[in-house]
Design an enzyme around this catalytic site. Sequence first.
Site, mmCIF file in Angstrom:
data_model
loop_
_atom_site.group_PDB
_atom_site.id
_atom_site.type_symbol
_atom_site.label_atom_id
_atom_site.label_comp_id
_atom_site.label_asym_id
_atom_site.label_seq_id
_atom_site.Cartn_x
_atom_site.Cartn_y
_atom_site.Cartn_z
ATOM 1 N N ASP A 1 -7.429 -6.786 -5.217
ATOM 2 C CA ASP A 1 -6.977 -7.483 -3.993
ATOM 3 C C ASP A 1 -8.122 -8.385 -3.491
ATOM 4 O O ASP A 1 -8.718 -8.127 -2.446
ATOM 5 C CB ASP A 1 -6.601 -6.426 -2.934
ATOM 6 C CG ASP A 1 -5.996 -7.038 -1.676
ATOM 7 O OD1 ASP A 1 -5.643 -8.231 -1.697
ATOM 8 O OD2 ASP A 1 -5.882 -6.310 -0.668
ATOM 9 N N CYS B 1 -4.041 -13.907 -2.355
ATOM 10 C CA CYS B 1 -3.659 -14.368 -1.007
ATOM 11 C C CYS B 1 -3.984 -15.855 -0.861
ATOM 12 O O CYS B 1 -4.186 -16.346 0.235
ATOM 13 C CB CYS B 1 -4.351 -13.534 0.067
ATOM 14 S SG CYS B 1 -6.135 -13.500 -0.068
ATOM 15 N N ASP C 1 -16.766 -3.014 -3.168
ATOM 16 C CA ASP C 1 -16.777 -4.223 -2.339
ATOM 17 C C ASP C 1 -18.218 -4.717 -2.297
ATOM 18 O O ASP C 1 -19.158 -3.932 -2.392
ATOM 19 C CB ASP C 1 -16.274 -3.942 -0.913
ATOM 20 C CG ASP C 1 -15.759 -5.201 -0.206
ATOM 21 O OD1 ASP C 1 -14.531 -5.357 -0.056
ATOM 22 O OD2 ASP C 1 -16.605 -6.049 0.182
ATOM 23 N N ARG D 1 0.839 -1.213 0.000
ATOM 24 C CA ARG D 1 0.000 0.000 0.000
ATOM 25 C C ARG D 1 0.871 1.259 0.000
ATOM 26 O O ARG D 1 0.520 2.272 -0.577
ATOM 27 C CB ARG D 1 -0.874 0.026 1.258
ATOM 28 C CG ARG D 1 -2.061 -0.872 1.189
ATOM 29 C CD ARG D 1 -3.021 -0.564 2.309
ATOM 30 N NE ARG D 1 -2.566 -1.090 3.572
ATOM 31 C CZ ARG D 1 -3.025 -2.219 4.116
ATOM 32 N NH1 ARG D 1 -3.942 -2.920 3.512
ATOM 33 N NH2 ARG D 1 -2.569 -2.635 5.275
HETATM 34 C C1 LIG Z 1 -8.574 -9.690 0.962
HETATM 35 S S1 LIG Z 1 -9.939 -8.688 1.425
HETATM 36 C C2 LIG Z 1 -9.453 -7.152 0.776
HETATM 37 C C3 LIG Z 1 -8.506 -6.367 1.628
HETATM 38 C C4 LIG Z 1 -8.416 -4.918 1.279
HETATM 39 N N1 LIG Z 1 -8.072 -4.698 -0.109
HETATM 40 C C5 LIG Z 1 -7.436 -4.197 2.189
HETATM 41 O O1 LIG Z 1 -6.379 -3.713 1.742
HETATM 42 O O2 LIG Z 1 -7.734 -4.119 3.380
HETATM 43 C C6 LIG Z 1 -11.195 -9.184 0.305
HETATM 44 C C7 LIG Z 1 -12.442 -8.302 0.232
HETATM 45 O O3 LIG Z 1 -13.151 -8.696 -0.928
HETATM 46 C C8 LIG Z 1 -14.545 -8.613 -0.707
HETATM 47 N N2 LIG Z 1 -15.148 -9.513 -1.712
HETATM 48 C C9 LIG Z 1 -15.110 -10.867 -1.751
HETATM 49 N N3 LIG Z 1 -15.672 -11.330 -2.887
HETATM 50 C C10 LIG Z 1 -16.084 -10.223 -3.580
HETATM 51 C C11 LIG Z 1 -16.738 -10.033 -4.830
HETATM 52 N N4 LIG Z 1 -17.063 -11.075 -5.604
HETATM 53 N N5 LIG Z 1 -17.031 -8.778 -5.207
HETATM 54 C C12 LIG Z 1 -16.715 -7.720 -4.425
HETATM 55 N N6 LIG Z 1 -16.081 -7.831 -3.246
HETATM 56 C C13 LIG Z 1 -15.757 -9.062 -2.830
HETATM 57 C C14 LIG Z 1 -14.710 -9.001 0.733
HETATM 58 O O4 LIG Z 1 -15.910 -8.434 1.242
HETATM 59 C C15 LIG Z 1 -13.440 -8.407 1.359
HETATM 60 O O5 LIG Z 1 -13.729 -7.124 1.864
#
Ligand SMILES: C[S@@+](CC[C@H](N)C(=O)[O-])C[C@H]1O[C@@H](n2cnc3c(N)ncnc32)[C@H](O)[C@@H]1O
Length: 288
Positions: A192, A233, A143, A105
């Site tokens: 991500d 991840c 999201d 980041r």
């Molecule tokens: C690994 S976390 C992201 C971390 C974030 N980028 C950060 O730096 O804190 C994954 C995120 O993807 C969202 N998510 C999962 N599947 C998704 C989808 N199909 N469309 C949109 N968001 C999604 C989840 O709600 C979660 O907030």
Amino acid sequence: LIVDQYKTPDHQTILVAQSTTAGMDSAIDDWSEIILDIFKPDAFIARGDSSIRTLEGVKPFKKIFKGHEGKLQSEGALIEYDVLYAADFLNGQKTGFFLDQRENRKHLKDHARGKRVLDLCCYSGGWGLAALKGGANHVTFVDQSADALNLVHRGLKLNGFSTDAPTVNLIEADIFEYLEKSRDYFDIVVSDPPAFVKSKKNLPQAIKAYQKLNSLALKRINPEGGLLYTCSCSYHLSEEEFLKIVANSVRWHGNAGKVILSSGQGLDHPWIINRPESRYLKCACIQI
Ligand SMILES: C[S@@+](CC[C@H](N)C(=O)[O-])C[C@H]1O[C@@H](n2cnc3c(N)ncnc32)[C@H](O)[C@@H]1O
């Protein structure tokens, strides 16, 4: 046992532990005492609510050893470098924030001045808020979780950023649906997503999902060029395989891409030499 240490904007220390196995649960009295003794935090929560626990059939739990519920939940906040983030340490994903992307980041923050940024799977806005702090002109946060976007909204206010257009756009949507429909262009796109590979046997499906996501994300980059920060991840996807997926997506898109960052989890997330999958996070920044 994962223990994340957060600094709050008012210089307090919050520790959030995630116990992922029955073995660790059974030793909770010992490790909680040791942690309190060594770190002397202002707040300490132990959580056992990650999905991996279902493999052992252990029940979820949450225990506040120290601290006030309000400060840990609805008013929770942390500071990373000079960026403030809203966090729900009690119920939020993982331990309330994704600390493992800290260095990556920072890279975005240093490249964001004057740029339009798309933050896909933004959760609490880890990347997008760093970009705004680095001088980005605009960030679109996407999201599927309304709770995540509420955290972004609170995070924007904590930093004194505008919560409205034209500076920001908060979109509650599935990223694939958003990307199929969107006609907007960005200077920087961040992808991500959560781990698409939960077990080795669904690796082929997951590879297809990463390929689709990267191809769609590339289409949103300005035709004149820009940066793609792309991450995975998934424990079961190696860095080599991941970079191959990204390389294919760039080639199919008819572009040339230069890797200006190829990285992983932060240095405080060490990995086990005989378990290469413990080096789970992959992050590349491709200059298109
Ligand atoms: C690994 S976390 C992201 C971390 C974030 N980028 C950060 O730096 O804190 C994954 C995120 O993807 C969202 N998510 C999962 N599947 C998704 C989808 N199909 N469309 C949109 N968001 C999604 C989840 O709600 C979660 O907030």
